[in-house]
Design an enzyme around this catalytic site. Structure first.
Site, mmCIF file in Angstrom:
data_model
loop_
_atom_site.group_PDB
_atom_site.id
_atom_site.type_symbol
_atom_site.label_atom_id
_atom_site.label_comp_id
_atom_site.label_asym_id
_atom_site.label_seq_id
_atom_site.Cartn_x
_atom_site.Cartn_y
_atom_site.Cartn_z
ATOM 1 N N GLN A 1 26.662 -40.129 29.741
ATOM 2 C CA GLN A 1 27.097 -41.326 30.477
ATOM 3 C C GLN A 1 26.418 -42.598 29.993
ATOM 4 O O GLN A 1 26.648 -43.670 30.525
ATOM 5 C CB GLN A 1 26.924 -41.145 31.981
ATOM 6 C CG GLN A 1 25.484 -41.164 32.465
ATOM 7 C CD GLN A 1 25.408 -40.785 33.935
ATOM 8 O OE1 GLN A 1 25.667 -39.649 34.306
ATOM 9 N NE2 GLN A 1 25.056 -41.746 34.772
ATOM 10 N N SER B 1 16.292 -49.435 42.423
ATOM 11 C CA SER B 1 16.877 -48.821 41.231
ATOM 12 C C SER B 1 15.744 -48.235 40.399
ATOM 13 O O SER B 1 14.645 -48.811 40.341
ATOM 14 C CB SER B 1 17.602 -49.889 40.405
ATOM 15 O OG SER B 1 17.837 -49.407 39.101
ATOM 16 N N MET C 1 19.340 -38.916 38.577
ATOM 17 C CA MET C 1 18.765 -38.912 37.227
ATOM 18 C C MET C 1 17.251 -39.059 37.310
ATOM 19 O O MET C 1 16.603 -39.417 36.323
ATOM 20 C CB MET C 1 19.385 -40.023 36.389
ATOM 21 C CG MET C 1 20.893 -39.830 36.227
ATOM 22 S SD MET C 1 21.565 -40.592 34.763
ATOM 23 C CE MET C 1 21.233 -42.294 35.091
ATOM 24 N N GLY C 2 16.680 -38.799 38.490
ATOM 25 C CA GLY C 2 15.218 -38.843 38.628
ATOM 26 C C GLY C 2 14.679 -40.251 38.757
ATOM 27 O O GLY C 2 15.421 -41.184 39.067
ATOM 28 N N ALA C 3 13.344 -40.399 38.516
ATOM 29 C CA ALA C 3 12.631 -41.654 38.811
ATOM 30 C C ALA C 3 12.990 -42.071 40.237
ATOM 31 O O ALA C 3 13.495 -43.176 40.484
ATOM 32 C CB ALA C 3 12.964 -42.743 37.787
ATOM 33 N N HIS D 1 13.312 -43.020 44.164
ATOM 34 C CA HIS D 1 12.791 -44.052 45.062
ATOM 35 C C HIS D 1 13.396 -43.811 46.440
ATOM 36 O O HIS D 1 14.159 -42.852 46.634
ATOM 37 C CB HIS D 1 13.120 -45.438 44.511
ATOM 38 C CG HIS D 1 14.571 -45.611 44.133
ATOM 39 N ND1 HIS D 1 15.589 -45.603 45.061
ATOM 40 C CD2 HIS D 1 15.181 -45.743 42.922
ATOM 41 C CE1 HIS D 1 16.746 -45.767 44.450
ATOM 42 N NE2 HIS D 1 16.530 -45.838 43.146
ATOM 43 N N HIS E 1 17.168 -42.964 46.800
ATOM 44 C CA HIS E 1 17.518 -41.550 46.574
ATOM 45 C C HIS E 1 17.130 -40.715 47.796
ATOM 46 O O HIS E 1 17.886 -39.848 48.235
ATOM 47 C CB HIS E 1 16.749 -40.979 45.373
ATOM 48 C CG HIS E 1 17.083 -41.605 44.052
ATOM 49 N ND1 HIS E 1 16.174 -42.364 43.344
ATOM 50 C CD2 HIS E 1 18.198 -41.562 43.291
ATOM 51 C CE1 HIS E 1 16.718 -42.765 42.206
ATOM 52 N NE2 HIS E 1 17.953 -42.295 42.146
HETATM 53 P P1 AMP Z 1 20.769 -42.336 39.865
HETATM 54 O O1 AMP Z 1 19.529 -41.501 39.829
HETATM 55 O O2 AMP Z 1 20.533 -43.770 39.592
HETATM 56 O O3 AMP Z 1 21.893 -41.726 39.089
HETATM 57 O O4 AMP Z 1 21.230 -42.310 41.387
HETATM 58 C C1 AMP Z 1 21.483 -41.111 42.052
HETATM 59 C C2 AMP Z 1 22.205 -41.419 43.340
HETATM 60 O O5 AMP Z 1 21.381 -42.263 44.152
HETATM 61 C C3 AMP Z 1 23.518 -42.168 43.115
HETATM 62 O O6 AMP Z 1 24.493 -41.693 44.019
HETATM 63 C C4 AMP Z 1 23.136 -43.589 43.403
HETATM 64 O O7 AMP Z 1 24.223 -44.397 43.821
HETATM 65 C C5 AMP Z 1 22.133 -43.399 44.519
HETATM 66 N N1 AMP Z 1 21.268 -44.574 44.614
HETATM 67 C C6 AMP Z 1 20.556 -45.162 43.609
HETATM 68 N N2 AMP Z 1 19.941 -46.272 44.067
HETATM 69 C C7 AMP Z 1 20.258 -46.387 45.376
HETATM 70 C C8 AMP Z 1 19.950 -47.335 46.400
HETATM 71 N N3 AMP Z 1 19.171 -48.393 46.167
HETATM 72 N N4 AMP Z 1 20.454 -47.123 47.624
HETATM 73 C C9 AMP Z 1 21.259 -46.058 47.887
HETATM 74 N N5 AMP Z 1 21.600 -45.144 46.963
HETATM 75 C C10 AMP Z 1 21.111 -45.302 45.722
#
Ligand code: AMP
Length: 279
Positions: free
Chosen positions: A60, A185, A29-31, A33, A36
């Site tokens: 979601q 996060s 979902m971007g942003a 780090h 990702h």
């Molecule tokens: P999101 O952008 O938050 O939807 O995350 C995208 C993907 O990155 C998802 O599969 C998350 O579980 C993974 N992700 C987010 N934060 C972390 C983290 N700190 N360590 C490992 N994977 C992450």
């Protein structure tokens, strides 16, 4: 690095690849780090090309304010992805994905969806299932990469892939943490200075719970965690649970043949953070 916002354009590019080219896919979902990026790096090692999607999926979110305030840093995201040689980025709009009907399908994840996040974020996993299945349809990846930070989400996606016979391998990746232990996060940038300074408390609590579960039952551990949070000036506990990794059902006592994890969700003001630890 190629960036596509339209389904047709990304599909045209993917169809033009030589037969047998393996595609690794990282939905986000971007942003972005380092958490990702670790998924993208793993996908790069294991596939010929890597596709990353950046899409803040409206279906979601159970909370409109959370959706509106979700951090958006698209220029920086693209720079980061370019710097690690990502091949293709897919950045659709909600209209591109959902046309005029921004709604979730209804899924049966054999009960995984009723535990933890499912109890507190209504409709969340129907939204996740809807978007992930749609993105799989578009990208047709051989392997898709998900972080253990959202452990319940991985189990749900595995279940969806199994039940719907989706031709994709789901790969789980370890949680990336800041040096002080806070799980990375996208939401961390919304923490105040004070909240951020105290945020390692979440992982410290999980580590304490891990030690305690050696000698105490889950309900006793829960009491200790509740106590830790009761007097915390900045954080409110939403849930803490010790669960079986496969079924996600709560457990009371340790059984050496099973794998367990402790899961936590807390609020720092309006910012909701989750974390988990293998026990
Ligand atoms: P999101 O952008 O938050 O939807 O995350 C995208 C993907 O990155 C998802 O599969 C998350 O579980 C993974 N992700 C987010 N934060 C972390 C983290 N700190 N360590 C490992 N994977 C992450």
């Amino acid at each position: 690095m190629l960036v596509f916002a339209k389904i047709k354009s990304v599909q045209k590019k993917l169809k033009s690849l030589k037969n047998g080219t393996t595609i690794g896919f990282v939905p986000t979902m971007g942003a972005l780090h380092e958490g990702h990026l670790s998924l993208v790096e793993k996908a790069k090692k294991e596939n010929d090309i890597v596709v990353v999607s950046i899409f803040v999926n409206p279906t979601q979110f159970d909370n409109v304010e959370d959706l509106i305030n979700y951090p958006k840093t698209i220029d920086k995201d693209l720079e980061l992805l370019k710097s690690i040689f990502c091949d293709i980025v897919f950045t659709p709009t909600p209209e591109e994905i959902y046309a005029n009907d921004i709604q979730s399908q209804s899924f049966d994840f054999d009960g995984l969806e009723f535990q933890m996040e499912g109890k507190f974020r209504e409709g969340h996993f129907n939204g996740v299932g809807t978007i992930v299945e749609r993105l799989f349809e578009i990208v047709k990846p051989h392997k898709a990469y998900f972080g253990e930070k959202d452990f319940q989400q991985i189990q749900i996606i595995r279940k969806m892939a199994e039940k719907r016979n989706l031709p994709v391998q789901i790969i789980s990746c370890p949680i990336h943490r800041e040096n002080d232990g806070l799980a990375m996060s996208s939401r961390n940038i919304r923490l105040t200075k004070e909240q951020r300074a105290d945020a390692p408390f979440i992982y410290e609590t999980l580590n304490k719970a891990k030690i305690q579960f050696g000698t105490k039952n889950a309900s006793e551990v829960l009491k200790c965690v509740e106590n830790e949070f009761k007097n915390h000036p900045l954080f409110t506990l939403e849930y803490f649970e010790i669960a079986d990794e496969d079924t996600l059902l709560p457990v009371e006592t340790k059984n050496s043949t099973k794998k367990y994890r402790a899961f936590i969700a807390i609020f720092a003001g309006k910012v909701r953070l989750i974390d988990n630890i293998s026990l």
